[in-house]
Design an enzyme around this catalytic site. Structure first.
Site, PDB file in Angstrom:
ATOM      1  N   PHE A 334       0.886  -1.166   0.000  1.00  0.00           N
ATOM      2  CA  PHE A 334       0.000   0.000   0.000  1.00  0.00           C
ATOM      3  C   PHE A 334       0.923   1.215   0.000  1.00  0.00           C
ATOM      4  O   PHE A 334       1.382   1.659   1.054  1.00  0.00           O
ATOM      5  CB  PHE A 334      -0.919  -0.028   1.225  1.00  0.00           C
ATOM      6  N   ASP A 335       1.212   1.694  -1.196  1.00  0.00           N
ATOM      7  CA  ASP A 335       2.307   2.650  -1.314  1.00  0.00           C
ATOM      8  C   ASP A 335       2.055   3.986  -0.627  1.00  0.00           C
ATOM      9  O   ASP A 335       2.997   4.616  -0.153  1.00  0.00           O
ATOM     10  CB  ASP A 335       2.648   2.878  -2.790  1.00  0.00           C
ATOM     11  N   SER A 344       7.548   9.797  -1.252  1.00  0.00           N
ATOM     12  CA  SER A 344       8.188   9.070  -2.348  1.00  0.00           C
ATOM     13  C   SER A 344       8.265   9.898  -3.628  1.00  0.00           C
ATOM     14  O   SER A 344       8.677   9.392  -4.667  1.00  0.00           O
ATOM     15  CB  SER A 344       7.440   7.764  -2.616  1.00  0.00           C
ATOM     16  N   TYR A 422       9.196   1.032  -8.841  1.00  0.00           N
ATOM     17  CA  TYR A 422       8.247   1.614  -9.794  1.00  0.00           C
ATOM     18  C   TYR A 422       8.195   3.130  -9.751  1.00  0.00           C
ATOM     19  O   TYR A 422       8.203   3.724  -8.677  1.00  0.00           O
ATOM     20  CB  TYR A 422       6.827   1.097  -9.528  1.00  0.00           C
ATOM     21  N   HIS A 479      -1.873  -2.991 -10.060  1.00  0.00           N
ATOM     22  CA  HIS A 479      -1.706  -1.644  -9.494  1.00  0.00           C
ATOM     23  C   HIS A 479      -3.124  -1.075  -9.392  1.00  0.00           C
ATOM     24  O   HIS A 479      -3.782  -0.906 -10.409  1.00  0.00           O
ATOM     25  CB  HIS A 479      -0.898  -0.734 -10.417  1.00  0.00           C
TER      26      HIS A 479
HETATM   27 CU   LIG Z   1       3.371  -3.440 -12.905  1.00  0.00          CU
END
Ligand SMILES: [Cu+2]
Ligand SMILES: *[C@@H]1O[C@H](CO)[C@@H](O)[C@H](O)[C@H]1NC(C)=O
Ligand SMILES: *[C@@H]1O[C@H](CO)[C@@H](O)[C@H](O)[C@H]1NC(C)=O
Ligand SMILES: *[C@@H]1O[C@H](CO)[C@@H](O)[C@H](O)[C@H]1NC(C)=O
Ligand SMILES: *[C@@H]1O[C@H](CO)[C@@H](O)[C@H](O)[C@H]1NC(C)=O
Ligand SMILES: *[C@@H]1O[C@H](CO)[C@@H](O)[C@H](O)[C@H]1NC(C)=O
Ligand SMILES: *[C@@H]1O[C@H](CO)[C@@H](O)[C@H](O)[C@H]1NC(C)=O
Ligand SMILES: *[C@@H]1O[C@H](CO)[C@@H](O)[C@H](O)[C@H]1NC(C)=O
Length: 686
Positions: A334-335, A344, A422, A479
């Site tokens: 859970f970014d 980030s 990512y 995602h």
């Molecule tokens: Cu991906």
């Protein structure tokens, strides 16, 4: 001599003109590339460097221990009614600024509300007990955790046994998730290591088979296993830096000189932007990243400014990987809640991340010791050219061809959020037609599992991913981004209308056709009515103002034009899906509630799904003629392919919020194409 110099002079003049022109361009972009001086403070402006420093002092005065770490420091945004009153008043009465701090003090999570006016703590609450999850990780604790293996005996032994060079090992932090434990939990992370030898692309060179658990409060390795399974993939063909590639390079791409004969096209005042018919505020938060607020559009016909979006931001990003094995099952990130979307964010590179003439904004975030830290070029704003706004060629009138084309220019707000492997490129695009287009693009690296397989013919069992290079499986994953979109269509009181498109069978012989489709409109009354899975049956989704109509009687509204649909495939009772239950539907509508900001919960690290949008909506509140918030999930199922390796070209998806009976007619009918100059081709310099 004479003839040769007269041949030369014009070329020299041309070249020096070109140089002058290019250097003036450079001056323009460099003079624009720093944050403009603060002209006035909007109540939603992000915390300043001085405010963050002040907050630190206030918190540490109350909690004077080395054990105080700052996990979130942000603006506590004013109440919506207060802010709307402020916005509509010409005197702009001062709204006292407040900050919210989430700090861990001696292993207890504190929520501290601070008045920046009186420099006092307004409240200091300890968050509830086990099961509620933990705050966002700090960058500092991650930096400490990733070096622990390098001095840990058993790990050094594992590295030696694999014949690897310890000096070439780099590690990374992974959150552990929650898998049904019912007793209390402690703040732990897993650490995984990679080889940086002969490449900076560490994610494609994992040292597999090792599990390292770090206890964050003790900052020590508390669990270690080595199954020593597969060799590390080689560094061959993993580089992406141009200077480390061998020629030939290509295909060759050609540049474009650009200048703005009429100026930048937008006006910036602090964090408020006016551009064409749009006004908006761009905030920046450690958890959310860019926040768009109070976007309104000027209606030329009504000669008034009309509200569209009170607040919009990405509330959470859920990335579950699909390999159930011991080394991979827990990778369900859970970014926003675990790592912080704002924390980030990365600095944007002028002319590459954003085009010439982009205006860059800096941001300040608090580090784990509470002190302000500068992120330069945190987001950018620019005009985007090149599309058509509308057009027609009329050839149906004999001897008279009519062609009318209007060029589009739009305003883009861009940030890049890089969480480990990512890169998420997040764009908000505002169009003169009233549309807001939201685009998400992914780039960066796949997460790779090392395998002893060099060709797909050798694959005997499900590898839970695709073979993307020799010895390298790109693991299947999703995602899911969820947007918080507090639409205020021409005012706060809105309703949500679903117009189903349904097929009708002709049975009475009244037509030569056997079928057609028509619409059936339904105003959604409760939260449960507005849990919508898209793609199952065709429907139009429109937020309307039930009190405002056009002159011919349609309710003014804005419609959601969805991205291509990707629903979660996990079972609803699987632990990651319980935590990520806000993805169970594509669209949700809730009545505005100031505390409902984070769709996966306020405390997401090791959360148990007790504070998600799915839980809040069980209250089944009224949503008709209310100040409503639309939550929209954009998903991507990712089955990796070879082109994603060693770094993937942008993969984009997006959606649009589009005026629907909001205006009386095409609002850009009388918008003229901008003046565009085509410069004579300059001679090539060589
Ligand atoms: Cu991906
Ligand atoms: C830090 O917290 C731990 C408990 O989590 C406690 O044992 C220790 O004494 C604290 N250190 C300081 C300097 O307060
Ligand atoms: C702390 O608790 C009080 C009383 O429940 C509440 O009014 C206040 O809003 C809380 N503060 C924060 C920052 O949540
Ligand atoms: C290990 O890596 C270090 C740092 O790159 C290098 O200096 C050293 O020579 C390497 N050792 C071996 C045995 O390859
Ligand atoms: C919770 O229980 C599991 C086994 O049921 C145990 O391994 C773990 O250490 C316990 N955690 C805590 C914090 O007590
Ligand atoms: C169109 O133009 C042609 C040639 O100029 C002429 O012969 C013809 O009559 C015109 N047609 C009409 C419908 O005006
Ligand atoms: C909407 O219209 C109704 C009836 O026409 C009226 O009673 C109500 O006050 C209006 N609400 C707003 C917010 O204008
Ligand atoms: C606001 O949301 C919280 C969490 O869902 C809920 O407990 C609370 O009752 C809500 N407040 C109102 C006024 O609806």
């Amino acid at each position: 001599m004479a003839s040769s110099s007269s041949m030369r002079t014009p070329t020299l003049i041309l070249l020096s003109l070109l140089a002058l022109f290019l250097s003036s361009l450079n001056n323009v972009s460099s003079s624009l590339s720093s944050t403009p001086p603060l002209q006035f403070q909007h109540p939603l402006d992000p915390l300043t460097q001085q405010e963050i420093a002040l907050i630190r002092t206030i918190v540490l005065t109350k909690h004077p221990t080395k054990n105080t770490t700052f996990h979130y420091v942000g603006l506590d945004d004013p109440d919506k009614p207060t802010l709307l009153k402020w916005a509509s008043s010409s005197s702009k009465p001062h709204i006292p600024r407040q900050a919210l701090v989430i700090a861990i003090v001696n292993s207890e999570t504190h929520e501290v509300l601070i008045s920046l006016e009186t420099k006092q703590i307004l409240s200091d609450n300890i968050s509830s007990g086990p099961g509620s999850g933990f705050p966002t990780l700090t960058v500092d604790e991650q930096s400490k955790a990733i070096v622990l293996p390098l001095t840990y005996g058993p790990f050094i032994e594992s590295v030696r046994r694999r014949g690897l060079n310890l000096s070439e090992v780099a590690c990374s932090v992974f959150t552990v998730g929650w898998y049904g434990e019912t007793n209390g939990s402690e703040r732990k992370v897993k650490v995984e290591c990679f080889m940086k030898e002969e490449t900076v692309n560490i994610y494609v060179r994992p040292i597999n088979g090792i599990i390292i658990v770090v206890h964050l409060e003790k900052m020590a390795i508390v669990e270690y296993h080595d199954r020593n399974i597969e060799p590390v993939p080689t560094a061959e063909n993993t580089e992406y830096r141009a200077e480390h590639q061998k020629p030939p390079f290509g295909p060759k791409l050609y540049g474009l000189a650009s200048f703005q004969p009429e100026g930048p096209g937008f006006k910036i005042n602090g964090h408020t932007i006016s551009w064409a018919n749009w006004d908006l505020h761009i905030g920046c938060d450690a958890r959310a990243g860019v926040i768009i607020s109070m976007a309104s559009i000027y209606d030329m016909e009504k000669e008034m400014r009309r509200s569209v979006l009170y607040r919009g931001y990405i509330s959470e990003l859920f990335v579950p990987y699909q390999d159930p094995s011991e080394e991979w099952y827990y990778k369900t990130f859970f970014d926003a809640g675990e790592f912080g979307f704002g924390h980030s964010m990365v600095s944007l590179e002028p002319l590459r991340d954003c085009p010439p003439h982009a205006q860059f904004f800096d941001a300040y975030f608090a580090t784990s010791d509470g002190s302000p830290s500068l992120l330069q070029n945190a987001f950018c704003v620019f005009q985007q050219h090149g599309n058509i706004m509308w057009r027609h060629t009329e050839s149906g009138i004999p001897n008279q061809t009519t062609r009318e084309v209007r060029t589009e220019v739009s305003l883009v707000v861009r940030m890049v959020v890089t969480v480990a492997n990512y890169d998420n490129i997040i764009d908000w695009e505002f169009k003169p037609s009233g549309s807001i287009k939201l685009t998400i693009s992914l780039s960066g690296m796949l997460e790779i599992k090392a395998v002893d397989i060099k060709h797909i013919d050798e694959i005997k069992e499900d590898q839970h991913g695709s073979l993307v290079s020799e010895n390298s499986i790109g693991i299947y994953h999703d995602h899911f981004y969820i947007y918080h979109l507090d639409l205020d269509i021409d005012g706060e009181e809105n309703s949500f209308v679903k117009t189903n498109l349904k097929g009708v069978r002709v049975t009475d012989g009244s037509s030569k056709r056997k079928s057609y489709w028509t619409t059936e409109t339904q105003t959604l009354k409760k939260e449960s009515d507005a849990k919508i899975k898209l793609g199952l049956s065709p429907a139009e989704l429109v937020a309307v103002n039930p009190n405002k109509t056009t002159s011919i009687g349609n309710h003014v509204g804005y419609r959601l034009l969805p991205a291509s649909v990707a629903h979660p495939i996990l079972s609803e009772d699987d632990y990651p899906q319980v935590r990520g239950a806000f993805t169970n539907y594509d669209v949700w509508v809730t009545p505005y509630n100031r505390t409902e900001k984070w769709a996966g919960g306020l405390y997401v690290d090791q959360s148990r799904g007790q504070d998600t949008l799915a839980v809040w909506t069980q209250q089944n509140r009224d949503i008709e003629k209310k100040d409503i918030v639309m939550w929209y999930v954009v998903g991507i199922h990712h089955v990796p392919c070879q082109e994603d390796f060693p770094i993937m070209p942008l993969l984009s998806t997006g959606f649009e919020l589009r005026p629907t009976n909001f205006f009386e007619r095409n609002p850009v009918l009388k918008t003229l194409s901008p003046k565009t100059l085509e410069m004579a081709a300059c001679p090539k310099q060589n």
